[in-house]
Design an enzyme around this catalytic site. Structure first.
Site, mmCIF file in Angstrom:
data_model
loop_
_atom_site.group_PDB
_atom_site.id
_atom_site.type_symbol
_atom_site.label_atom_id
_atom_site.label_comp_id
_atom_site.label_asym_id
_atom_site.label_seq_id
_atom_site.Cartn_x
_atom_site.Cartn_y
_atom_site.Cartn_z
ATOM 1 N N HIS A 67 39.732 72.559 -16.426
ATOM 2 C CA HIS A 67 41.098 71.871 -16.426
ATOM 3 C C HIS A 67 41.882 72.897 -17.385
ATOM 4 O O HIS A 67 41.498 73.438 -18.394
ATOM 5 C CB HIS A 67 41.180 70.647 -16.915
ATOM 6 C CG HIS A 67 40.951 69.678 -15.978
ATOM 7 N ND1 HIS A 67 39.438 69.226 -15.683
ATOM 8 C CD2 HIS A 67 41.572 68.384 -15.586
ATOM 9 C CE1 HIS A 67 39.669 68.154 -14.820
ATOM 10 N NE2 HIS A 67 40.957 67.912 -14.568
ATOM 11 N N PRO A 68 43.139 73.146 -17.251
ATOM 12 C CA PRO A 68 44.002 74.107 -17.901
ATOM 13 C C PRO A 68 44.330 73.299 -19.242
ATOM 14 O O PRO A 68 44.386 71.949 -19.282
ATOM 15 C CB PRO A 68 45.187 74.232 -17.182
ATOM 16 C CG PRO A 68 45.325 72.957 -16.153
ATOM 17 C CD PRO A 68 43.866 72.467 -15.924
ATOM 18 N N SER A 84 48.241 70.330 -10.661
ATOM 19 C CA SER A 84 48.441 70.313 -12.340
ATOM 20 C C SER A 84 49.811 70.714 -12.760
ATOM 21 O O SER A 84 50.388 70.255 -13.576
ATOM 22 C CB SER A 84 47.324 71.387 -12.979
ATOM 23 O OG SER A 84 46.156 70.741 -13.131
ATOM 24 N N GLN A 88 51.971 68.331 -14.967
ATOM 25 C CA GLN A 88 52.782 68.897 -16.402
ATOM 26 C C GLN A 88 54.081 68.564 -16.262
ATOM 27 O O GLN A 88 54.582 68.532 -17.397
ATOM 28 C CB GLN A 88 51.950 70.256 -16.624
ATOM 29 C CG GLN A 88 50.736 70.258 -17.186
ATOM 30 C CD GLN A 88 50.178 71.477 -17.738
ATOM 31 O OE1 GLN A 88 51.064 71.822 -18.631
ATOM 32 N NE2 GLN A 88 48.887 71.651 -17.723
ATOM 33 N N PHE A 119 41.843 69.775 -24.240
ATOM 34 C CA PHE A 119 42.201 68.365 -24.140
ATOM 35 C C PHE A 119 42.424 67.943 -22.669
ATOM 36 O O PHE A 119 43.356 68.559 -22.071
ATOM 37 C CB PHE A 119 43.220 68.419 -25.341
ATOM 38 C CG PHE A 119 43.914 66.965 -25.086
ATOM 39 C CD1 PHE A 119 43.245 66.012 -25.941
ATOM 40 C CD2 PHE A 119 44.941 66.641 -24.588
ATOM 41 C CE1 PHE A 119 43.756 64.684 -26.169
ATOM 42 C CE2 PHE A 119 45.724 65.425 -24.612
ATOM 43 C CZ PHE A 119 44.950 64.382 -25.238
ATOM 44 N N VAL A 123 48.301 63.232 -17.444
ATOM 45 C CA VAL A 123 49.730 63.437 -17.997
ATOM 46 C C VAL A 123 50.650 62.601 -17.366
ATOM 47 O O VAL A 123 51.762 62.250 -17.716
ATOM 48 C CB VAL A 123 50.199 64.789 -18.176
ATOM 49 C CG1 VAL A 123 49.199 65.642 -18.967
ATOM 50 C CG2 VAL A 123 50.129 65.332 -16.362
#
Length: 168
Positions: A67-68, A84, A88, A119, A123
């Site tokens: 995960h980024p 993602s 985001q 983390f 989101v």
């Protein structure tokens, strides 16, 4: 895509079709294939989560590390997966003020140093304010608790991704 079609697929096709569900980690989907046929989307996702929960710690950590960072280098370089990037952006992480960006950067660095992985939070169920609050609060967790929370959040992320793409 339809659940009935997924139930008819062979393992490679199934994994290729749902590869997006678990960030750069199609092994979760592939290992769940043997639990077919699935009666519902929830049952399919449940089988995937059983695979993930039963996986060795090394596999779990590899998935977490795939995960980024939120509002991190990959977002700036525009190298996030499509899923993602959309998630985001939906939380407003692509429109941070310089102060917010600096706060995310600092918390990402502190979190990564403490735990050794990025983390993770769903989101889509948060906004930038609640994400920053959670980042700060979760820094007080121990590593085991934070691994468990990351897996829980990955479950939420993957479930929403699958619900968006699959119909019963």
């Amino acid at each position: 895509m339809r659940l009935d079609d997924l139930n008819q697929m062979d393992r490679p096709a199934f994994a290729a079709t749902l590869h997006f569900a678990f960030e750069l980690s199609p092994w979760v989907v592939e290992r769940a294939w043997s639990a077919r046929p699935f009666d519902s989307i929830e049952a399919m996702h449940g089988a995937m989560m059983q695979v993930l929960n039963a996986a060795p710690l090394g596999d779990k950590l590899a998935l977490i590390r795939a995960h980024p960072e939120l509002a991190g280098k990959a977002a700036i370089a525009r190298t996030l997966t499509a899923e993602s990037a959309a998630e985001q952006a939906g939380a407003g992480l692509d429109r941070l003020t310089p102060e917010e960006f600096a706060r995310f950067h600092d918390l990402n660095a502190e979190y990564g140093k403490r735990f050794g992985f990025p983390f993770i939070i769903c989101v889509r169920l948060n906004d930038k304010t609640s994400i920053l609050r959670a980042m700060q609060a979760r820094l007080s967790n121990d590593r085991e608790a934070e691994i468990a929370e990351a897996i829980t959040q990955i479950g939420l992320i993957s479930k929403l991704r699958i619900q968006d793409a699959v119909t019963d």
